[in-house]
Design a protein around this motif. Sequence first.
Motif, PDB file in Angstrom:
ATOM      1  N   GLU A 479     -22.361  48.047   9.260  1.00 34.59           N
ATOM      2  CA  GLU A 479     -22.792  48.804  10.429  1.00 34.59           C
ATOM      3  C   GLU A 479     -22.096  50.160  10.507  1.00 34.59           C
ATOM      4  O   GLU A 479     -22.676  51.138  10.994  1.00 34.59           O
ATOM      5  N   ALA A 480     -20.837  50.233  10.046  1.00 35.91           N
ATOM      6  CA  ALA A 480     -20.124  51.503  10.081  1.00 35.91           C
ATOM      7  C   ALA A 480     -20.836  52.550   9.228  1.00 35.91           C
ATOM      8  O   ALA A 480     -21.004  53.708   9.646  1.00 35.91           O
ATOM      9  N   TYR A 481     -21.296  52.152   8.047  1.00 33.89           N
ATOM     10  CA  TYR A 481     -21.987  53.094   7.167  1.00 33.89           C
ATOM     11  C   TYR A 481     -23.374  53.430   7.713  1.00 33.89           C
ATOM     12  O   TYR A 481     -23.834  54.579   7.597  1.00 33.89           O
ATOM     13  N   HIS A 503     -24.941  52.519   0.844  1.00 35.30           N
ATOM     14  CA  HIS A 503     -23.688  51.761   0.898  1.00 35.30           C
ATOM     15  C   HIS A 503     -23.822  50.593   1.884  1.00 35.30           C
ATOM     16  O   HIS A 503     -23.365  49.475   1.609  1.00 35.30           O
ATOM     17  N   ALA A 504     -24.440  50.856   3.041  1.00 36.52           N
ATOM     18  CA  ALA A 504     -24.638  49.788   4.028  1.00 36.52           C
ATOM     19  C   ALA A 504     -25.473  48.657   3.443  1.00 36.52           C
ATOM     20  O   ALA A 504     -25.161  47.469   3.640  1.00 36.52           O
ATOM     21  N   ASP A 510     -29.653  42.354   3.447  1.00 39.09           N
ATOM     22  CA  ASP A 510     -30.613  41.992   4.495  1.00 39.09           C
ATOM     23  C   ASP A 510     -30.191  42.674   5.800  1.00 39.09           C
ATOM     24  O   ASP A 510     -29.643  42.057   6.705  1.00 39.09           O
ATOM     25  N   PHE A 511     -30.464  43.965   5.889  1.00 37.46           N
ATOM     26  CA  PHE A 511     -30.054  44.787   7.024  1.00 37.46           C
ATOM     27  C   PHE A 511     -31.267  45.626   7.430  1.00 37.46           C
ATOM     28  O   PHE A 511     -31.413  46.776   7.009  1.00 37.46           O
ATOM     29  N   PRO A 512     -32.165  45.077   8.259  1.00 39.93           N
ATOM     30  CA  PRO A 512     -33.432  45.744   8.558  1.00 39.93           C
ATOM     31  C   PRO A 512     -33.286  47.161   9.112  1.00 39.93           C
ATOM     32  O   PRO A 512     -34.032  48.062   8.719  1.00 39.93           O
TER      33      PRO A 512
END
Length: 739
Positions: A479-481, A503-504, A510-512
């Motif tokens: 989440e920071a990136y 990078h995130a 799996d980060f929609p």
Amino acid sequence: MQTRAAASDPPAAAPLAQAGQLEVRQQLTHTGPAAPQAAQQPMQCAAAAVAAKDVPTDQGMPQKTPNSILLAPLPAAAAALAAAGSAPASAIASPASPAVADQAMDEASAAYSRGDYARVVQLCQALYTAGQSRRTDLLLLLGAAHYQLGQYEQCIACNDQCILLDPTLAEAHANLANALQQLGSTDLALLYYQSALRLRPAFTDAINNMAAAYLQKGLVLQAMEAYNAALAIAPGLAEVRVSLGDLWRLQGEAGRAAAAACYTEALRGERRCAAAWRGLGDVRREAGDATQAVACYQEALRLEPSCADAHTGLGVALRELGRRGEAEAAFHAVVALRPECALALGNLAGMYYDQGKLEEAIGAYRQAIAAQPQFPEAYNNLGNALREAGRSEEAIACYTMCIHLQMAAAQAPLLAAAAVARGGAAPGGGGTGGTSAQHAQRLSVTYNNLASILKATARLAECIQCYEHVMYLQPRCPEAYANLGSAYKDCGRHDEALAAYRHALQLRPDFPDAHANYVHSLQCVCEWGDRPALFKRLEADVRRDIAAGRLPSVQPFHAMAYPFPADLALAIGRQYAQYCVTVARRLGVPRLAHAPPLPLAPGQRLRVGYVSSDFGNHPLSHLMGAIEVFCYALTPSDGSEWRARIEAEAEHFVDVSAWGAADVARRISADGVQAVELGLDHAKRASLRARLQAARLTCPLFDTAGWVRDFERTLLCMWAIHCEGGGPRDFEVEPLAEG
């Protein structure tokens, strides 16, 4: 259009909030008993250290503090006192006869039992000056009265003299330790507790209070050993068993079963132990059974209506059940019992905030800070309330103060956390473990909140610095990136944004939301490689979000420009509309007047309002004859020629950058605007223009004037459908022929 930022609340990703509306708030809960000496830990998401409860002494003296004051047995003369009455201190002759001295001691003991400690001091001092200065029972009683009056130095002097007279008197060693502990001399207090136990190994009160001293030093394991030692001697000490259960509960899920066993065993021996019911309620609430927790808390309060910890736990459980009115009443009860307790005020403020009572929340948070100025979480949460009230500068000041306080309290642990997160060793070779990671996570929450409001007020350089701090503190946090990438994209630094999103996604494939922002950034720089596959995944993510009732990772404005089916674009719009309704309800603004759904009269123009952060170098202008335009600027002027032009040419231009959302809504209503289009922080196109010019693509990408005319006709058609009472439906607008 500003992209959505990921909420940084690792390790578990919190539901993602709309950009500029990051709602990461630490939970102000404190359901365990407070430590007797240490300042209450103001963590919204962690209980303070648990101390020994009041334990009856061997002599049956009433206890007023968590530290038992131990008195040697006194001769009983209740009948004589009843016959003779109380003797004034001045009547004690010097030297006092044994009978008179014993009668005065009995009267002093009775005064102690009824809580009249000033009378105890008066009587004992008179006896002391009347030649009774070598009586150890007198010195113990006088020291105990000084302790209850908060006169710890005098208590130490009395017990010190008592030890000189009789070094084998364990009560004097234990009482001296209690006073030292109250003055913060914990190490010395532990030595005196140990000497008391050498004199009397089965001294359960000393063992119990020694456990509280260990807790004051953060030595939880030693405290648990002390409680177990006391229980091995006296298994029926229900309050000690509750204190042990509280320590097990602090271990999280791993200690939950042991904690429940402690509370259950305490209730088996003492069914009316309110503290045990409170503890059982805590365990059940933390296990996810809020309904059973409420029943336990209510039983605790039936047995002990003034149990503040039970009221607090009840409030938390009721809030989890959505029973907000009852939860607010429970937190009010805690404040009534502890009016100067910052944690109680913070919990009440959080309940106000959850119900949209922003002014009440702001007032309660300020009271919490007044009660405990070094309370970083209260500053953080006050910043959240001020931000929602539209008081941006005050919110920024609160977030900044929170960061200063957290940094001052945890500089070394934070550096250790960053080193460990990068695969190194903690400075000094010591293991900081969860403590340093917890410090880093809490500080990251505040940096995220500060970055969010800086972004909303167009202070992008400072916003990026905040997100870079989060990235440093939590380098393994996707989440920071993602948040950093969104900030880069909003100021036109697309290459850096893409690198941050990649990078995130490496950290969390799996980060929609990160994937959605990544795809959008690729479109901004005309990178079309793998476009079909990227959009196929994006559509699948969006459909999954909608099916689960979550806010989709693609905003309605973007959906219109993506190769999505019309039904999906409409579903996205409906989901965001419901989200806006939910957010609007929290503002506590009564229903405002809307323009009546009447067809436009001949010559009447449709009033369209633009609420946007982009009246700068990305102009929005529909200055056409058929539409009357109202512009509401969410950001102050950037000094660009575009901002100056729009301010000059727009028929109605209002700078609302310092207004609250409710005030903006009232102004739009007062202006009689019939349609509103929200444009929130469109990504600047400077980088795109540079790329197009480098590729010699300087011709218009499409007929802007024609598009504007068609969009104008679309708005007029939508208004006509609204006037007819129709809901959302598909319709087509034929493009105007050239010429």
